[in-house]
Design a protein around this motif. Structure first.
Motif, PDB file in Angstrom:
ATOM      1  N   UNK A 117      -9.945   3.407  12.929  1.00 45.64           N
ATOM      2  CA  UNK A 117      -9.361   3.705  11.490  1.00 45.64           C
ATOM      3  C   UNK A 117      -8.195   2.910  11.285  1.00 45.64           C
ATOM      4  N   UNK A 118      -7.463   3.035   9.891  1.00 44.22           N
ATOM      5  CA  UNK A 118      -6.165   2.169   9.921  1.00 44.22           C
ATOM      6  C   UNK A 118      -5.165   2.369  10.828  1.00 44.22           C
ATOM      7  N   UNK A 119      -4.587   1.270  11.357  1.00 47.94           N
ATOM      8  CA  UNK A 119      -3.462   1.472  12.222  1.00 47.94           C
ATOM      9  C   UNK A 119      -2.242   1.650  11.468  1.00 47.94           C
ATOM     10  N   UNK A 120      -1.321   2.333  11.827  1.00 48.43           N
ATOM     11  CA  UNK A 120      -0.212   2.629  11.078  1.00 48.43           C
ATOM     12  C   UNK A 120       0.981   1.562  11.397  1.00 48.43           C
ATOM     13  N   UNK A 121       1.451   0.965  10.400  1.00 47.42           N
ATOM     14  CA  UNK A 121       2.296  -0.221  10.603  1.00 47.42           C
ATOM     15  C   UNK A 121       3.567  -0.033   9.637  1.00 47.42           C
ATOM     16  N   UNK A 122       3.437   0.459   8.434  1.00 49.44           N
ATOM     17  CA  UNK A 122       4.511   0.683   7.471  1.00 49.44           C
ATOM     18  C   UNK A 122       4.136   2.018   6.761  1.00 49.44           C
ATOM     19  N   UNK A 123       5.085   2.402   5.924  1.00 53.18           N
ATOM     20  CA  UNK A 123       5.191   3.909   5.031  1.00 53.18           C
ATOM     21  C   UNK A 123       3.931   3.907   4.241  1.00 53.18           C
ATOM     22  N   UNK A 124       3.537   5.027   4.182  1.00 55.10           N
ATOM     23  CA  UNK A 124       2.393   5.031   3.173  1.00 55.10           C
ATOM     24  C   UNK A 124       2.880   5.553   1.849  1.00 55.10           C
ATOM     25  N   UNK A 125       2.419   4.721   0.755  1.00 61.97           N
ATOM     26  CA  UNK A 125       3.049   5.191  -0.721  1.00 61.97           C
ATOM     27  C   UNK A 125       1.982   5.813  -1.298  1.00 61.97           C
ATOM     28  N   UNK A 126       2.528   6.985  -1.800  1.00 57.17           N
ATOM     29  CA  UNK A 126       1.650   7.895  -2.677  1.00 57.17           C
ATOM     30  C   UNK A 126       2.138   7.794  -4.206  1.00 57.17           C
TER      31      UNK A 126
END
Length: 549
Positions: free
Chosen positions: A323-332
């Motif tokens: 899956x997508x590796x977390x590197x920075x904030x997720x913006x919604x």
């Protein structure tokens, strides 16, 4: 009532059966004993052969005497004698002396008392003590029967216990042979005995005992890791509080790279103390910077984890290392529900449980912009303004055809000069979350004459072409280049560029085959007559700007 032994019909007042002597009820009432014994006299007197031995129901023998019997009997007694016919006893008239008189017509029959004396001893033979003794014997027989049943029950119980004892003894015998072989370091032989003992182990104690022995054998053999796993599982089931077996099993799983099995094992542990001792195999669950819920603004979500390997999904699927590796904030920043699932991996590659959170964005309603002045006709130069609330942006379109604006159109940053003629001004507001308002449309008609006519604009462009040696004059709207290509001037539109109105005229260059080879956009200010070279604004694709600026 009927006799329980022979089925003979008996009176309610009888204490024993007249046919077989079987006791009918308690012998407490002895008052009627003589009457019952007298009734049996008929049986004795009715023997068909005086010389035959008479065997009573009570086991003694008598020889009937050869004599005539004379007795005085009442009619009721005779009737009682008649009833005894149910006992299959035949009465013979020659036994009695009735004086030739029909017994149905006399009140009684006289029999000399002395002739009956010989039968006095008969009463003794039917003594009450003998009857009670007979009943006691029968009760004794019942009691002995009960005792016999109890003895049989005890024997069955002993048999069962004896069988179990044999089973336990068999287990101990086989287990003992295994222990002897283990002590002699004959591990293969010991294992065979232990496995046999395991197959017949009945109690948890025996199962634990033999499983420990089998584990000890495996620890002295090679390539037994998978075999140890099964025995350790059994021991954990039998001894769920013993940390040592969990530690051994986790260590084997770790050495074999069985990560999922480690996770499954630890998830099944309910003892907090045991879990606390296995922290190096436990990966903490990721957390999120914002609590799940409903918001009316954009969100920037941070995923917090103690480990570097952190992955997430936004489509509802279960995250993994693919899956997508977390590197920075997720913006919604869009309305609706967004579900984030995250998973982390520790240094051993053991995954945490999946963390999941759902956010819902419901932006506040954005009102349409207020545009001034009101739509209508104007006879003088006028500016168009839009009220833009703090924190919002405005985008607009302004043309004769009119179109609904988007965030890709011109951003409003100040008053817009009203164009000559009839045109439509449309504007929208966009808040910080990107929510757009409904558009506001206003139609304006500016009734003033241009100071520079279109024909004047063509002359200005023609002069520019000839004076700069681009091409030679042919006609008002056509010119020829040295290579023979033609330049044709073609009206495009009237556009506002940097708050000034321009005629937009295209100079189309075509070759001898009339194929377009190049073009130039010219802009002539409708008020001042200034000539500018234009180009399409790459940011809007349908707006013009002065080239080079």
């Amino acid at each position: 009532m009927k006799c329980s032994r022979c089925g003979e019909e008996c009176k309610e007042t009888q204490t024993f059966c007249l046919k077989c002597g079987n006791p009918i009820q308690s012998m407490a009432n002895f008052d009627r004993m003589e009457e019952e014994l007298a009734s049996n006299v008929g049986r004795i007197m009715n023997s068909p052969d005086d010389d035959d031995d008479f065997i009573t129901d009570f086991g003694f023998e008598e020889v009937m005497p050869e004599r005539e019997v004379e007795a005085e009997l009442s009619v009721d007694e005779i009737k009682d004698f008649n009833k005894t016919k149910n006992l299959n006893v035949d009465f013979h008239e020659d036994i009695y002396q009735i004086d030739g008189t029909d017994i149905n017509n006399i009140d009684e029959i006289k029999v000399p008392d002395e002739e009956f004396d010989d039968y006095d001893d008969l009463d003794d033979d039917f003594d009450e003590d003998e009857i009670i003794e007979e009943m006691a014997f029968k009760k004794k027989a019942v009691f002995l029967g009960i005792i016999a049943v109890l003895i049989v029950g005890v024997l069955i119980f002993c048999f069962i216990k004896f069988g179990k004892s044999n089973s336990v003894s068999e287990f101990d015998k086989i287990y003992g042979k295994g222990s002897d072989a283990y002590t002699a370091k004959n591990y293969d032989e010991a294992l065979n005995y232990y496995l046999d003992a395991k197959s017949i182990a009945k109690t948890d104690t025996d199962k634990i005992k033999v499983d420990k022995a089998i584990l000890a054998v495996y620890q002295n053999q090679t390539d037994t890791e998978n075999l140890k796993i099964e025995i350790l599982k059994d021991l954990i089931t039998l001894l769920p509080k013993e940390y040592d077996y969990y530690e051994q099993l986790v260590s084997i799983y770790d050495n074999l790279g069985m990560i999922e099995e480690i996770t499954s094992l630890i998830d099944g542990i309910t003892d907090d103390t045991i879990k606390a001792n296995l922290t190096e195999y436990i990966t903490t669950v990721p957390k999120f910077s914002e609590q799940e819920g409903t918001y009316d603004h954009n969100l920037s979500i941070k995923i917090i984890s103690a480990y570097d390997e952190l992955y997430y999904t936004l489509d509802g699927s279960t995250p993994s290392k693919t899956s997508t590796k977390y590197t920075s904030e997720i913006v919604i920043n869009t309305e609706g529900k967004t579900t984030i699932k995250a998973i982390s991996y520790n240094e051993k590659g053991i995954a945490s449980k999946v963390a999941e959170v759902t956010y819902e964005i419901k932006f506040s309603y954005v009102v349409s912009p207020v545009v001034s002045p009101a739509g209508g006709e104007y006879d003088a130069d006028t500016e168009i303004t839009v009220e833009v609330p703090e924190g919002m942006k405005c985008y607009y379109t302004y043309s004769a055809e009119g179109s609904e604006p988007t965030t890709a159109d011109t951003a409003y940053d100040g008053p817009v000069k009203m164009l000559r003629g009839k045109n439509i001004f449309s504007a929208i507001l966009v808040n910080a979350e990107g929510k757009e308002s409904e558009p506001t449309q206003v139609i304006y008609k500016l009734n003033i004459e241009a100071q520079i006519e279109y024909s004047d604009a063509l002359v200005l462009i023609g002069n520019y072409i000839t004076e700069n040696g681009i091409a030679a004059y042919v006609s008002e709207d056509s010119y020829v280049k040295d290579n023979g290509n033609m330049i044709y001037l073609s009206y495009d539109s009237i556009a506002t560029i940097e708050e000034n109105e321009y005629y937009v005229i295209a100079g189309l260059e075509k070759d001898a085959t009339e194929q377009l080879s190049d073009y130039v956009l010219y802009g002539v200010n409708t008020v001042t007559g200034d000539l500018k070279i234009l180009e399409l604004d790459p940011l809007t694709t349908d707006q013009y700007k002065i080239k080079g600026e």
